[in-house]
Design a protein around this motif. Sequence first.
Motif, PDB file in Angstrom:
ATOM      1  N   GLY A 179       8.027  40.668  10.918  1.00 53.74           N
ATOM      2  CA  GLY A 179       8.301  41.692   9.915  1.00 53.74           C
ATOM      3  C   GLY A 179       8.841  41.102   8.623  1.00 53.74           C
ATOM      4  N   LYS A 180       9.661  40.080   8.724  1.00 51.42           N
ATOM      5  CA  LYS A 180      10.208  39.405   7.539  1.00 51.42           C
ATOM      6  C   LYS A 180       9.084  38.738   6.752  1.00 51.42           C
ATOM      7  CE  LYS A 180      13.828  36.060   6.248  1.00 51.42           C
ATOM      8  NZ  LYS A 180      13.036  35.002   5.609  1.00 51.42           N
ATOM      9  N   LEU A 181       8.155  38.079   7.474  1.00 49.15           N
ATOM     10  CA  LEU A 181       7.014  37.444   6.811  1.00 49.15           C
ATOM     11  C   LEU A 181       6.184  38.483   6.068  1.00 49.15           C
ATOM     12  CD1 LEU A 181       4.660  34.734   8.244  1.00 49.15           C
ATOM     13  CD2 LEU A 181       3.686  36.788   7.236  1.00 49.15           C
ATOM     14  N   LEU A 182       5.939  39.620   6.702  1.00 48.37           N
ATOM     15  CA  LEU A 182       5.127  40.664   6.074  1.00 48.37           C
ATOM     16  C   LEU A 182       5.775  41.171   4.790  1.00 48.37           C
ATOM     17  CD1 LEU A 182       3.968  42.792   9.153  1.00 48.37           C
ATOM     18  CD2 LEU A 182       2.798  40.898   8.031  1.00 48.37           C
ATOM     19  N   ALA A 183       7.091  41.356   4.821  1.00 50.73           N
ATOM     20  CA  ALA A 183       7.800  41.842   3.629  1.00 50.73           C
ATOM     21  C   ALA A 183       7.745  40.812   2.505  1.00 50.73           C
ATOM     22  CB  ALA A 183       9.253  42.163   3.994  1.00 50.73           C
ATOM     23  N   GLU A 184       7.922  39.545   2.839  1.00 46.19           N
ATOM     24  CA  GLU A 184       7.897  38.479   1.822  1.00 46.19           C
ATOM     25  C   GLU A 184       6.505  38.330   1.211  1.00 46.19           C
ATOM     26  OE1 GLU A 184      11.430  35.668   3.758  1.00 46.19           O
ATOM     27  OE2 GLU A 184       9.328  35.158   4.060  1.00 46.19           O
ATOM     28  N   GLU A 185       5.470  38.381   2.044  1.00 46.62           N
ATOM     29  CA  GLU A 185       4.115  38.233   1.539  1.00 46.62           C
ATOM     30  C   GLU A 185       3.696  39.429   0.682  1.00 46.62           C
ATOM     31  OE1 GLU A 185       1.526  35.680   2.087  1.00 46.62           O
ATOM     32  OE2 GLU A 185       3.406  34.597   2.295  1.00 46.62           O
ATOM     33  N   THR A 186       4.143  40.611   1.058  1.00 47.88           N
ATOM     34  CA  THR A 186       3.833  41.802   0.264  1.00 47.88           C
ATOM     35  C   THR A 186       4.438  41.674  -1.129  1.00 47.88           C
ATOM     36  OG1 THR A 186       3.732  43.193   2.252  1.00 47.88           O
ATOM     37  CG2 THR A 186       4.071  44.313   0.144  1.00 47.88           C
ATOM     38  N   GLU A 187       5.648  41.171  -1.204  1.00 45.21           N
ATOM     39  CA  GLU A 187       6.313  40.987  -2.503  1.00 45.21           C
ATOM     40  C   GLU A 187       5.622  39.899  -3.324  1.00 45.21           C
ATOM     41  OE1 GLU A 187      10.761  39.881  -4.302  1.00 45.21           O
ATOM     42  OE2 GLU A 187      10.419  39.932  -2.137  1.00 45.21           O
ATOM     43  N   LYS A 188       5.237  38.805  -2.675  1.00 45.80           N
ATOM     44  CA  LYS A 188       4.586  37.693  -3.381  1.00 45.80           C
ATOM     45  C   LYS A 188       3.263  38.125  -4.001  1.00 45.80           C
ATOM     46  CE  LYS A 188       2.079  33.388  -2.487  1.00 45.80           C
ATOM     47  NZ  LYS A 188       1.729  32.348  -1.501  1.00 45.80           N
ATOM     48  N   TRP A 189       2.403  38.751  -3.191  1.00 44.13           N
ATOM     49  CA  TRP A 189       1.076  39.102  -3.684  1.00 44.13           C
ATOM     50  C   TRP A 189       1.106  40.268  -4.667  1.00 44.13           C
ATOM     51  CZ3 TRP A 189      -2.335  35.607  -3.785  1.00 44.13           C
ATOM     52  CH2 TRP A 189      -2.396  34.635  -2.797  1.00 44.13           C
ATOM     53  N   ALA A 190       2.159  41.066  -4.630  1.00 45.42           N
ATOM     54  CA  ALA A 190       2.308  42.127  -5.629  1.00 45.42           C
ATOM     55  C   ALA A 190       2.357  41.521  -7.025  1.00 45.42           C
ATOM     56  CB  ALA A 190       3.563  42.944  -5.355  1.00 45.42           C
TER      57      ALA A 190
END
Length: 326
Positions: A304-315
Amino acid sequence: MMKPMQSIRLLALGLACLSLGAAGDAAALDYPTKPVRWIVGYAPAGATDILARLLGQWLSERLGQQFVIENRPGAASNLATETVANAAPDGYTLLLVNPANAINATLYDRLNFNFLRDITPVAGFIRVPNVMEINPGVPARTVPEFIAYAKANPSKINMASGGAGTSVHMSGELFKMMTGVNMVHVPYRGAAPAVMDLIAGQVQIVFDNLPGSIEHIRAGKLRALAVTTTTRSEALPDVPVVADFVPGFEASAWFGLGVPKGTPAEIVDKLNKEINAALADPKIKARLADMGGIPIAGSPADFGKLLAEETEKWAKVVKFSGAKPE
């Protein structure tokens, strides 16, 4: 003061609730008792499909029920994600989670679901580089040669992807943004058909997930110019990284498992335990390494932490590039 009849009714209600809770726990412990659908948002033969079938077979053997892979391509995996988000939270509908899920959260103005809210993370599988690969007919053998060729032929190079918003697409957009080259994006319904057209010479370049292309590269059907991570891949040790020529460039694909929000924690934990066991199995581990993947075992919270970080990065990348779904 409570009347005797009220006390009896409340006691009966409490016992009923306890009975339902116990039944739910028992169902979770017995899970699965019937075949499980595993939804993959891309066509067969791509990296996501390969991983789902590999780990689906493992789960089938370990848990005694068939994990049936269901390919549902379209809208850069949004159709598959919406299907799972709307499914009953009982553990019998799973989602192959990939970077498109993180990218789409910003790429699309309106979705009928909220990925981080409506999909519960279960477990990560692997992280892999994308590979910058071209048709051998393109007159370039290095990244600098390709950049020079692309700048000499603006808008004449077709860059294929498995769909708008996929990591394959966004890796190419990041490359365009950082190098100033002008390539025409050609989206396909999945990475596999995009790679087939690359081999046929219908398009000139793809930033494909390594597992889906590595055998074509080894067979000489495609030419790998670089991988998109900051370090070389053990699967292609002689292939440099894009950052050697484009400082600061980094992109990678990752894959994992998600379920509908509200799925019992016992089921999430059971699936997580079995996935982590698969990632530790020597045969599975060797197969994933051969595909260029690095295991990312861990808890549901870790994924879940990875998903949140990747969502922020690609935004940030989506907003900067101005990319839109097609």
